[in-house]
Enzyme design. Structure first.
Site, short mmCIF file in Angstrom:
data_model
loop_
_atom_site.label_atom_id
_atom_site.label_comp_id
_atom_site.label_asym_id
_atom_site.label_seq_id
_atom_site.Cartn_x
_atom_site.Cartn_y
_atom_site.Cartn_z
N ARG A 83 0.85 -1.18 0.00
CA ARG A 83 0.00 0.00 0.00
C ARG A 83 0.88 1.24 0.00
NH1 ARG A 83 -2.93 3.09 4.54
NH2 ARG A 83 -4.07 4.58 3.25
N HIS A 128 -3.01 10.96 0.54
CA HIS A 128 -2.65 10.65 1.93
C HIS A 128 -2.15 11.95 2.56
CE1 HIS A 128 -1.28 7.27 4.78
NE2 HIS A 128 -0.97 8.39 5.41
N GLU A 174 -7.68 8.44 5.77
CA GLU A 174 -8.08 9.08 7.04
C GLU A 174 -8.54 10.52 6.88
OE1 GLU A 174 -4.94 8.73 9.92
OE2 GLU A 174 -5.19 6.58 10.10
N ASN A 314 -7.90 1.85 9.30
CA ASN A 314 -6.63 2.04 9.98
C ASN A 314 -6.91 1.96 11.47
OD1 ASN A 314 -5.50 2.55 7.50
ND2 ASN A 314 -4.95 4.68 7.92
N TYR A 316 -5.32 1.38 15.34
CA TYR A 316 -4.14 1.32 16.20
C TYR A 316 -4.49 1.27 17.68
CZ TYR A 316 -1.25 3.15 12.26
OH TYR A 316 -0.60 3.33 11.08
N GLU A 389 -4.01 -0.14 7.84
CA GLU A 389 -2.86 0.19 8.68
C GLU A 389 -3.07 -0.36 10.08
OE1 GLU A 389 -1.71 4.34 9.03
OE2 GLU A 389 -2.04 4.66 6.89
C1 PNW Z 1 -1.93 7.20 10.60
N1 PNW Z 1 -5.19 7.84 16.17
O1 PNW Z 1 -2.34 8.30 11.38
C2 PNW Z 1 -1.50 7.75 9.25
O2 PNW Z 1 -2.32 7.26 8.21
C3 PNW Z 1 -0.06 7.50 8.92
O3 PNW Z 1 0.36 8.39 7.91
C4 PNW Z 1 0.77 7.62 10.18
O4 PNW Z 1 2.15 7.63 9.94
C5 PNW Z 1 0.39 6.46 11.06
O5 PNW Z 1 -1.01 6.44 11.31
C6 PNW Z 1 1.12 6.44 12.39
O6 PNW Z 1 0.84 7.60 13.12
C7 PNW Z 1 -3.02 8.13 12.59
O7 PNW Z 1 -5.48 8.85 16.84
C8 PNW Z 1 -3.54 9.26 13.20
O8 PNW Z 1 -5.56 6.70 16.57
C9 PNW Z 1 -4.27 9.18 14.38
C10 PNW Z 1 -4.46 7.95 14.97
C11 PNW Z 1 -3.93 6.80 14.38
C12 PNW Z 1 -3.20 6.90 13.20
#
Ligand code: PNW
Length: 490
Positions: A83, A128, A174, A314, A316, A389
């Site tokens: 990706r 992006h 995002e 995405n 996390y 992600e």
């Molecule tokens: C993503 N949250 O951003 C982005 O798509 C990437 O470009 C970035 O490098 C990656 O995660 C790591 O940070 C995020 O608040 C922004 O959970 C916010 C969050 C998670 C990911």
């Protein structure tokens, strides 16, 4: 003894995509090479004070020049997909107000062709976060309906040049994060701000995030429309959008906190997915925001319904949510009207929802993966999903790869935990078709610059040398255990 090893017990179908994810601004570098135009992030990072270590993506990890080397790393791990995103300003340095940059087209042709030769399927994001600065200068980019014309024009060019070989398209990465950080907290370009939990004390109109989002949703719809009417039949690919998806856990079992967690989700993720899939904004948003929320015309609504083939997720992290609508609660992130009166907190009775990390928003809560996937499956009737992600960031200051940095057992633990609960969601019938780790390499982590590292490989920023971490080897092994060595053909 099964010839297929672990395969019998693996919930991942043989067509499952295993890959890594990246983005143009964070990886490519070459910010002035071969006719690329300046984008919003070029300008933003060059302004002192915006990036913690004063760095920028001028060189980043130089993937523009080093993609062959990076493809070797991917082949070694054994991924079957990659990706990445296209730099809009590399294709159209002046947006639709100038000509197409041939060198930009050539670059992505080379990348795509080489990926395919290596057995790696390109999974391509059109935007992006980075957009030609020209669009900001001319009409304020996402705040103007004009931007829909520009995005449609750009998407059309990408489908035309690359769509014969690219079978997975993402319009936006995002947009919820881009809009919140760009127009509410002021942390990302264009640094507009109306929240007391961000970069600024005062403000721009609280409406701007909703206007920007509205234009992004309709830009997405315009691109999907072009793809479906002009290209999809011959090219036979699919198109979707990627959302940042946080699992919001009600902080108590009370009806109010459960409703609040639902509102938090609506004001964060469903804000975009509902219009695109169901044709209207979430009810909670309509009720709370009233006339502050833009409206879709009948014509828009028709264009919007079923406006994607898959949802990119995405995921996390997770947070607790406390109700601020029916109960008095402290003023904090999420507590105001524009975020649905749903206070976000990582703490419950003094204990974090999961292990905290070097990344201030990242808490390790593996069950969140199963929960968010199951939530999306239910709300949107099991539309195909990709985990576009998931990954783990660490703060490690030394340029050269230390033993500690390479032996990244925290990352391995994180990834394996999240993949475990993803597997559980699959077993319960979720239609998830791929998983992309963020990221193959350490890279430019937006406002954290190079201080936070997300890579399966360490990058020495003095030499740009890549060194595999333990997690790279672990992922290689995981993929091998969950895929068959090239299907037997009968
Ligand atoms: C993503 N949250 O951003 C982005 O798509 C990437 O470009 C970035 O490098 C990656 O995660 C790591 O940070 C995020 O608040 C922004 O959970 C916010 C969050 C998670 C990911």
């Amino acid at each position: 003894v099964s010839l297929k090893g672990n395969l019998d017990s693996s919930p991942f179908p043989s067509s499952f995509l295993f890959g890594t994810a990246s983005s143009s601004y964070q990886f490519e570098g070459a910010y002035l090479s071969d006719g690329k135009g300046l984008n919003n992030w070029d300008l933003f990072t060059h302004k002192p004070g915006n990036i913690v270590d004063g760095s920028n993506g001028d060189v980043a990890v130089d993937q523009y020049h080093r993609y062959l080397e990076d493809l070797n790393l991917m082949n070694y791990i054994g991924v079957n997909s990659y990706r990445f995103s296209i730099s809009w300003a590399r294709i159209l340095p002046q947006g639709r107000f100038g000509s197409v940059n041939k060198a930009g087209i050539n670059h992505y042709n080379k990348l795509i062709n080489t990926l395919l030769l290596r057995g790696i399927k390109p999974f391509v994001t059109l935007t992006h976060y980075d957009i030609p600065q020209e669009l900001e200068n001319r009409y304020g980019a996402w705040l103007s309906p004009e931007v829909r014309e520009d995005f449609k024009y750009y998407a059309d060019i990408c489908f035309k040049h690359f769509g014969d070989r690219v079978k997975y398209w993402v319009t936006f990465n995002e947009p919820n994060v881009a809009v919140i950080r760009g127009y509410r907290s002021g942390l990302y370009p264009p640094s507009r701000c109306s929240s007391s939990f961000g970069n600024c004390s005062s403000g721009d109109s609280e409406n701007e995030p909703f206007v920007a989002a509205h234009n992004i949703i309709l830009s997405h719809a315009a691109a999907v429309d072009i793809y479906r009417t002009k290209y999809q039949k011959q090219q036979r690919g699919s198109i979707g959008i990627v959302m940042n998806a946080i699992w919001y856990e009600p902080i108590s079992n009370s009806y109010e906190d459960k409703q609040a967690a639902e509102r938090a989700q609506s004001f964060y993720m469903n804000w975009f997915l509902d219009p695109i899939i169901l044709g209207k904004y979430p009810l909670e948003m309509q009720e709370i925001l009233g006339s502050d929320l833009p409206v879709f015309s009948n014509h828009d609504q028709k264009k919007l319904k079923s406006g994607l083939d898959f949802i990119g997720v995405n995921h996390y992290t997770s947070f607790y949510i406390r109700d601020c609508m029916f109960s008095v609660c402290e003023h904090g992130p999420g507590s105001s009207k524009t975020e649905g009166f749903a206070l976000r907190t990582a703490l419950k009775d003094g204990i974090f929802i999961g292990k905290s990390t070097a990344v201030d928003w990242l808490y390790v809560y593996p069950q969140g993966m199963d929960k968010i996937v199951t939530y999306i499956k239910k709300r949107y009737n099991n539309i195909p999903m990709f985990i576009t992600e998931n990954g783990f960031g660490e703060n490690d200051k030394s340029d050269s790869p230390t033993e500690e940095s390479l032996n990244d057992l925290n990352r391995v633990e994180y990834i394996s935990g999240y993949l475990d609960t993803l597997a559980a969601a699959l077993r319960k019938g979720a239609d998830v078709r791929g998983y992309f780790l963020w990221s193959l390499l350490d890279n430019f982590e937006w406002t954290s610059g190079y201080t936070i590292r997300f890579g399966l490989h360490h990058v020495d920023y003095a030499t740009l040398e890549r060194t595999p971490r333990a997690s790279a080897i672990w992922y290689k092994q995981f993929i091998a255990n969950h895929t068959s060595p090239q299907e037997f053909s009968a």
